[in-house]
Design a protein around this motif. Structure first.
Motif, PDB file in Angstrom:
ATOM      1  N   ASN A  40       8.862   1.885   3.776  1.00 15.49           N
ATOM      2  CA  ASN A  40       9.264   2.192   2.407  1.00 15.49           C
ATOM      3  C   ASN A  40       8.544   1.240   1.459  1.00 15.49           C
ATOM      4  OD1 ASN A  40      10.562   2.662  -0.016  1.00 15.49           O
ATOM      5  ND2 ASN A  40      12.579   2.860   0.919  1.00 15.49           N
ATOM      6  N   PRO A  41       7.751   1.764   0.505  1.00 11.61           N
ATOM      7  CA  PRO A  41       7.039   0.875  -0.428  1.00 11.61           C
ATOM      8  C   PRO A  41       7.977   0.046  -1.300  1.00 11.61           C
ATOM      9  CG  PRO A  41       6.861   3.180  -1.098  1.00 11.61           C
ATOM     10  CD  PRO A  41       7.443   3.179   0.270  1.00 11.61           C
ATOM     11  N   ALA A  42       9.255   0.445  -1.363  1.00 10.57           N
ATOM     12  CA  ALA A  42      10.219  -0.327  -2.157  1.00 10.57           C
ATOM     13  C   ALA A  42      10.395  -1.736  -1.597  1.00 10.57           C
ATOM     14  CB  ALA A  42      11.569   0.393  -2.188  1.00 10.57           C
ATOM     15  N   PHE A  43      10.187  -1.903  -0.281  1.00  6.23           N
ATOM     16  CA  PHE A  43      10.282  -3.236   0.312  1.00  6.23           C
ATOM     17  C   PHE A  43       9.168  -4.146  -0.209  1.00  6.23           C
ATOM     18  CE2 PHE A  43      12.819  -0.978   3.549  1.00  6.23           C
ATOM     19  CZ  PHE A  43      13.920  -1.814   3.593  1.00  6.23           C
ATOM     20  N   ASP A  44       8.030  -3.549  -0.506  1.00 10.23           N
ATOM     21  CA  ASP A  44       6.944  -4.344  -1.089  1.00 10.23           C
ATOM     22  C   ASP A  44       7.336  -4.863  -2.468  1.00 10.23           C
ATOM     23  OD1 ASP A  44       5.354  -3.851   1.145  1.00 10.23           O
ATOM     24  OD2 ASP A  44       4.558  -1.995   0.291  1.00 10.23           O
ATOM     25  N   THR A  45       8.089  -4.045  -3.208  1.00  8.71           N
ATOM     26  CA  THR A  45       8.586  -4.479  -4.515  1.00  8.71           C
ATOM     27  C   THR A  45       9.541  -5.652  -4.367  1.00  8.71           C
ATOM     28  OG1 THR A  45       8.402  -2.217  -5.352  1.00  8.71           O
ATOM     29  CG2 THR A  45       9.783  -3.735  -6.605  1.00  8.71           C
ATOM     30  N   LEU A  46      10.426  -5.566  -3.370  1.00  5.56           N
ATOM     31  CA  LEU A  46      11.368  -6.659  -3.135  1.00  5.56           C
ATOM     32  C   LEU A  46      10.636  -7.938  -2.746  1.00  5.56           C
ATOM     33  CD1 LEU A  46      14.184  -4.824  -1.116  1.00  5.56           C
ATOM     34  CD2 LEU A  46      14.302  -5.611  -3.480  1.00  5.56           C
ATOM     35  N   MET A  47       9.638  -7.802  -1.878  1.00  6.21           N
ATOM     36  CA  MET A  47       8.895  -8.981  -1.445  1.00  6.21           C
ATOM     37  C   MET A  47       8.099  -9.585  -2.598  1.00  6.21           C
ATOM     38  SD  MET A  47       9.800  -9.505   1.608  1.00  6.21           S
ATOM     39  CE  MET A  47       8.612 -10.764   2.076  1.00  6.21           C
TER      40      MET A  47
END
Length: 411
Positions: A196-203
């Motif tokens: 999920n690219p949303a995890f990249d946002t969190l990181m």
């Protein structure tokens, strides 16, 4: 050389000078016949490439997809009506059919060049192929499916009660078939490798957090936990949104402490965030879970509902820096969006507080198979549902916050 020049001149004269011996009527008639012949051959080619045998000979379907299709009701059923490859994958209207044939040339090229020439390569690219088809079905409202399955022709009274509720709702919304029905003719692609690219946002947000010793933060994504600052001896793994207290920071690594609960049964590898509630926050290696040098038991209580003893334990380990957040709210926002987007296409998703914490895993396991969530997103959404279940509904603060005064249903 002179021959070539004369040939070019002769060809030029043929197309530029008026015909001396052939009448205009003959030319028109010849052009009409040639056009009709071309149109016939074109349609014959279209029909031939629409035959299932062509699909089986040109694509990798015979080895990969055909065995899956033969196990489904679309291949063999009590009515004897079978869906062929073009029935589902080729539009019936002429212009759409031509456009689809042009798009399919990519797949033919991939077969010729060997991109999906083997079973392993096909499985590797399957997610891309599937998502491309899902997007096409979504864009045309599953038109090929609805050539056979039409809402107006359905007798809802002959369906199971649970199916009636879902199908009536889908008919009212004129929902696309592919919203709910994936993997009914072919196996679903393996989503384990997707992310999920949303995890990249969190990181990305986590990398900007300046941490301090003694303060509690929340893991921004699933990550490994190690016994040494060199990150070579694995202790276990952390789940997303797990509360961690910073003990020490050394360059690119930081030492953290977990204060979590586990059942005093078996190896006790699974660490949960709350007493009596199965909210997985970390999973330890089997050799670590019973090592008193690494696991400190802080408290022990018996759960009156199950009769099991739970232990509150402290575990210290090392993780990479830049992977924690000040608050879990950003994490919950992503989980909430994923839940609403993935679990509302078939029916109205259940309210988070409509079930208790320990009910949600079983309920969610029955729903997640109908979505395209990857493994990490599934775990995140489940944790979000558990942390916003009826057990936490009376909390004055957001669940997971250190200041939260949650009135749990558990003693």
């Amino acid at each position: 050389m002179r021959f070539i020049i004369n040939f070019i001149k002769w060809t030029y004269d043929i197309f530029t000078r008026p015909a001396a011996k052939i009448g205009l009527g003959v030319l028109v008639a010849g052009g009409f016949v040639a056009g009709a012949l071309f149109w016939h051959m074109f349609n014959l080619g279209m029909d031939k490439t629409n035959e299932e045998q062509f699909c089986l000979s040109c694509h990798t379907m015979e080895d990969n997809l055909l065995p899956e299709l033969q196990k489904t009701v679309h291949w063999q059923n009590r009515s004897g009506v079978r869906a062929r490859c073009p029935d589902c994958h080729v539009p019936h209207e002429f212009t759409d059919k031509v456009a689809r044939k042009m798009q399919a040339s990519r797949e033919v090229l991939a077969h010729i060049t060997g991109t999906i020439g083997t079973r392993e390569k096909f499985k590797e690219h399957r997610i891309v192929l599937a998502q491309r088809e899902w997007a096409r079905f979504k864009a045309n409202n599953s038109k090929e499916c609805r050539n056979c399955h039409d809402y107006n022709s359905m007798d809802f009274s002959k369906m199971r009660v649970t199916s009636q509720m879902i199908m009536r709702s889908a008919a009212e919304r004129d929902a696309s078939c592919v919203d709910c029905h994936r993997g009914i003719a072919h196996s679903l692609p393996d989503l384990q490798g997707s992310r999920n690219p949303a995890f990249d946002t969190l990181m990305s947000e986590a990398r900007s957090v300046s941490v301090e010793s003694g303060v509690t933060y929340y893991s921004a994504a699933p990550q490994d936990l190690f016994a040494d600052e060199g990150l070579t001896q694995k202790l276990g793994s952390l789940e997303v949104a797990t509360p961690v207290r910073i003990v020490e920071v050394k360059g690119d690594v930081q030492k953290i402490e977990l204060d979590l609960w586990r059942k005093n049964k078996g190896f006790g590898r699974v660490l949960n965030s709350e007493f009596g509630l199965n909210i997985t926050s970390a999973i330890l290696e089997k050799t670590v879970s019973q090592d008193p040098a690494l696991i400190e038991v802080l408290e022990a209580k018996v759960d009156d509902l199950t009769g099991l003893e739970w232990q509150k334990v402290a575990v210290q380990g090392w993780v990479s820096t830049g992977a924690v957040l000040n608050s879990p709210e950003t994490i919950w926002n992503i989980a909430r969006t994923s839940y609403q987007n993935s679990c509302s296409v078939c029916h109205r998703q259940p309210v988070e507080s409509g079930h208790d914490t320990n009910q949600w895993p079983g309920l969610f396991a029955g729903m997640v198979g109908f979505t395209n969530m990857d493994a990490d997103t599934s775990k995140l959404v489940l944790k979000y549902l558990q942390m916003h279940s009826s057990d936490f509904a009376t909390g004055s603060q957001a669940p997971g916050s250190p200041e939260s005064t949650v009135q749990s249903a558990r003693p």
